[in-house]
Design an enzyme around this catalytic site. Structure first.
Site, PDB file in Angstrom:
ATOM      1  N   CYS A   1      -6.091  -6.496  -1.021  1.00 59.02           N
ATOM      2  CA  CYS A   1      -5.675  -5.115  -0.757  1.00 59.02           C
ATOM      3  C   CYS A   1      -5.359  -4.397  -2.074  1.00 59.02           C
ATOM      4  O   CYS A   1      -6.273  -4.011  -2.781  1.00 59.02           O
ATOM      5  CB  CYS A   1      -4.519  -5.117   0.234  1.00 59.02           C
ATOM      6  SG  CYS A   1      -4.415  -3.568   1.125  1.00 59.02           S
TER       7      CYS A   1
ATOM      8  N   HIS B   1      -6.363  -8.227   4.604  1.00 60.28           N
ATOM      9  CA  HIS B   1      -5.410  -9.307   4.304  1.00 60.28           C
ATOM     10  C   HIS B   1      -5.840 -10.586   5.034  1.00 60.28           C
ATOM     11  O   HIS B   1      -5.425 -10.808   6.170  1.00 60.28           O
ATOM     12  CB  HIS B   1      -4.009  -8.921   4.787  1.00 60.28           C
ATOM     13  CG  HIS B   1      -3.392  -7.824   4.002  1.00 60.28           C
ATOM     14  ND1 HIS B   1      -2.532  -8.069   2.949  1.00 60.28           N
ATOM     15  CD2 HIS B   1      -3.503  -6.491   4.104  1.00 60.28           C
ATOM     16  CE1 HIS B   1      -2.138  -6.912   2.436  1.00 60.28           C
ATOM     17  NE2 HIS B   1      -2.713  -5.938   3.121  1.00 60.28           N
TER      18      HIS B   1
ATOM     19  N   GLU C   1      -4.829 -13.460   4.721  1.00 62.20           N
ATOM     20  CA  GLU C   1      -3.731 -14.424   4.922  1.00 62.20           C
ATOM     21  C   GLU C   1      -3.166 -14.411   6.339  1.00 62.20           C
ATOM     22  O   GLU C   1      -2.677 -15.426   6.826  1.00 62.20           O
ATOM     23  CB  GLU C   1      -2.595 -14.172   3.916  1.00 62.20           C
ATOM     24  CG  GLU C   1      -1.812 -12.876   4.066  1.00 62.20           C
ATOM     25  CD  GLU C   1      -2.406 -11.700   3.286  1.00 62.20           C
ATOM     26  OE1 GLU C   1      -3.617 -11.747   2.999  1.00 62.20           O
ATOM     27  OE2 GLU C   1      -1.669 -10.743   2.996  1.00 62.20           O
TER      28      GLU C   1
HETATM   29  N1  GLN Z   1      -0.727   0.499  -1.581  1.00 59.35           N
HETATM   30  C1  GLN Z   1      -2.085   0.264  -1.277  1.00 59.35           C
HETATM   31  C2  GLN Z   1      -2.606   1.145  -0.141  1.00 59.35           C
HETATM   32  O1  GLN Z   1      -1.849   1.726   0.583  1.00 59.35           O
HETATM   33  C3  GLN Z   1      -2.313  -1.195  -0.961  1.00 59.35           C
HETATM   34  C4  GLN Z   1      -1.640  -1.633   0.294  1.00 59.35           C
HETATM   35  C5  GLN Z   1      -1.571  -3.135   0.411  1.00 59.35           C
HETATM   36  O2  GLN Z   1      -1.784  -3.848  -0.543  1.00 59.35           O
HETATM   37  N2  GLN Z   1      -1.234  -3.613   1.576  1.00 59.35           N
HETATM   38  O3  GLN Z   1      -3.783   1.253   0.042  1.00 59.35           O
END
Ligand code: GLN
Length: 587
Positions: A423, A550, A552
């Protein structure tokens, strides 16, 4: 529906979640279908707005629910897919009651905690416990309900009252209350103290609930005499006093319960003896023992001799085989902030018979400024990074530490150290490559610099751009793999798509994708509109993968997430062999 309620007494942080999920595991191992509900008596409607610094990670479900990290424990232990409604909070209950009140559904009545809030809690539990979560049709046999907090907390009172009523209406054969408590050892004689448990059971009984079981947490196994005392003073049969003493790893907890015949006693309480069989916990036993052996034994896989010494170190005292993973993030002070990432690494390492050794690196310590302000921390952070076999930049929000993450990504790219960016970690790669290779000095995410001269990561809401509420892209979304000829496709075993969970607002600017691809970067996964970049890879690098999702959250013990497995295999020089053997179908 049969309910197993797990409450906690004496102190918080006893491992109630692990106890409750382990009870679920044992029941599932007996052939029952198990679901779970976590009650969090706080006022927040969900965990989405809670700081990971304070409360640990926000867990994300398929349906986009942002929930307490305990739901992650349930998903991992029971291998189920829960819904946002499986996490009940005071905020959610009040919201539903107040909405009804505004609609006039209470027909002019005075709306009160009892019966309206308590009824709403009961209705919620009854309807949510019926939702199938294991991919099969129809409701589960048993629902494990974990009541967060400690009995006696003011905010949990309406829940206790609702559960008391639920117990009364479902009848004794359908309800089993397990109270998790602490048996500390105090004083020079080292006596196991039962008084705190006695007090908390008394408190529970005063509220109308009588525990059928005690699950006593202790450092050492409970002495027979302690058990007898607890039984006598807490009014619980000795056979129903379970002991969860400290164990080398949490996978032992279901085994510990099984060894004490907890399943038999619980099945008896729930009148399920006839429908359930003996527990089959073979997989759990193997996993728990594998992990113990990694710590204790000297067994080496022949392939390890091929590994470079810096990647695998023999600890002087226990000869374990471990792989060092540099975790470069913002919230490294509280490791629960990245709980699912840690678990996913663990699952992947266990699959490779390795022990994870996570180097927690505060991203800001890597920054040039830290060299001046905190030189010791700076050199320590860089040393940890250089001594690691791979680099992981997990998700995050806000600009703290971003420059440090960029330096870590650059280090991994230039030194061909395996890199997984999740992300924010993927967005970091894009910024780094734009700055270093394309020479766009002003490349940034508009999250960190609204007026960035080169906005390479931008706000891309799925809905309205102007309406600020609910702009997060949350939950399961489909990623289409653009080619079978990439590491990610091979690790996922060549599907045409993957469904993974998301939690972000910003994404790679589709307008710069062409320029980025000229540097050699490939966007090998995109969403169905092909406007959203989901997976990036650098083919010139042994393992350089960034994902907007994600992975995970869907990793399970025994079913490690493909990309985490890839990272660990790459870190230990086994990735190519793994992919080759998979191509030939030999694994
Ligand atoms: N802050 C970034 C976004 O909003 C990444 C978010 C994250 O890593 N979950 O896109």
């Amino acid at each position: 529906m049969k309910y197993v309620l797990v409450t906690g007494g004496v102190v918080s942080g006893l491992g109630k979640g692990v106890t409750a999920s382990s009870i679920g595991v044992v029941l599932k191992a007996c052939g029952l279908r198990v679901t779970s509900i976590k009650i969090d008596p706080y006022l927040n409607t969900d965990a989405g707005t809670m700081s990971p610094f304070e409360h640990g990670e926000v867990f994300v479900l398929d349906d986009g629910g942002e929930v307490d990290l305990d739901l992650g424990n349930y998903e991992r232990f029971l291998d189920v897919r829960l819904t946002r409604d499986n996490n009940i909070t005071t905020g959610k209950i009040y919201q539903s009651v107040l909405e009804k009140e505004r609609k006039g559904d209470y027909l002019g009545k005075t709306v009160q905690v009892v019966p309206h809030i308590t009824d709403a809690i009961k209705d919620w539990i009854e309807s949510v416990s019926a939702i199938p979560v294991d991919g099969k049709d129809g409701p589960a046999d048993v629902c494990v309900i974990e009541l967060g907090g400690t009995v006696g907390d003011i905010e949990s009172m309406p829940f206790i009252e609702a559960l008391r009523q639920l117990f009364f209406s479902t009848g004794p054969d359908n309800f089993c209350l397990i109270h998790v408590s602490l048996v500390p050892v105090l004083g020079v004689v080292g006596e196991q103290k039962t008084k705190p448990t006695q007090h908390s059971v008394r408190e529970l009984r005063a509220l109308g609930l009588t525990p059928h079981f005690l699950a006593c947490r202790s450092a050492q196994p409970l002495l027979e005499n302690t058990k007898q005392k607890l039984s006598q003073f807490c009014h619980v049969p000795a056979a129903n006093i379970l002991n969860i003493h400290d164990v080398p790893n949490i996978w032992h907890v279901p085994l510990l319960l099984r060894n004490q015949n907890a399943h038999e006693a619980i099945l008896k309480q729930l009148a399920l003896v006839r429908v359930a069989g003996p527990p089959n916990l073979q997989e759990w036993t193997t996993r728990a023992e594998t992990f113990d052996n990694l710590t204790n034994s000297v067994s080496f896989h022949p392939d390890y001799s091929l590994l470079l010494p810096r990647f695998v170190s023999r600890l002087t005292n226990d000869y374990s085989v471990q792989v060092k993973i540099a975790m470069v993030g913002k919230y490294v002070g509280l490791t629960d902030s990245y709980l699912s990432v840690v678990k996913a690494l663990l699952h992947a390492c266990i699959a490779c018979s390795l022990k994870p050794s996570i180097e927690w690196i505060a991203a800001s310590d890597l920054e040039d400024e830290s060299a001046k302000s905190t030189p010791e921390a700076h050199s320590k952070a860089w040393e940890a990074l250089r001594n690691s076999a791979c680099v992981l930049v997990p998700g995050g929000f806000g600009d703290r530490g971003v420059n440090g993450m960029i330096l870590a990504a650059k280090y991994a790219r230039e030194n061909k150290v395996p890199y997984l960016g999740i992300c924010l970690g993927m967005q970091i790669s894009v910024i780094e490559i734009s700055r270093s290779i394309l020479g766009w000095k002003g490349a940034n995410s508009t999250e960190f610099d609204e007026h960035a001269p080169n906005p390479v990561v931008i706000f891309m809401p799925e809905g309205s751009r102007t309406h600020m509420g609910n702009t997060m892209r949350l939950g399961s979304r489909r990623t289409l793999l653009q080619t079978a000829d990439c590491i990610t496709a091979k690790l996922y075993h060549n599907p045409d798509h993957v469904d993974e969970r998301h939690r972000h607002r910003y994404e790679v600017n589709p307008e710069v994708v062409g320029d980025l691809e000229k540097t050699g970067l490939r966007f090998v996964g995109k969403d169905e509109s092909r406007q959203r970049m989901e997976i990036l890879e650098l083919p010139s690098h042994p393992f350089y993968v960034g994902v907007q999702f994600h992975p995970e959250y869907k990793s399970r013990p025994g079913k490690p997430s493909a990309l985490f497995l890839g990272l660990i295999l790459a870190a230990t020089g086994q990735l190519e062999a793994y992919m080759k053997s998979h191509q030939n179908g030999s694994i």
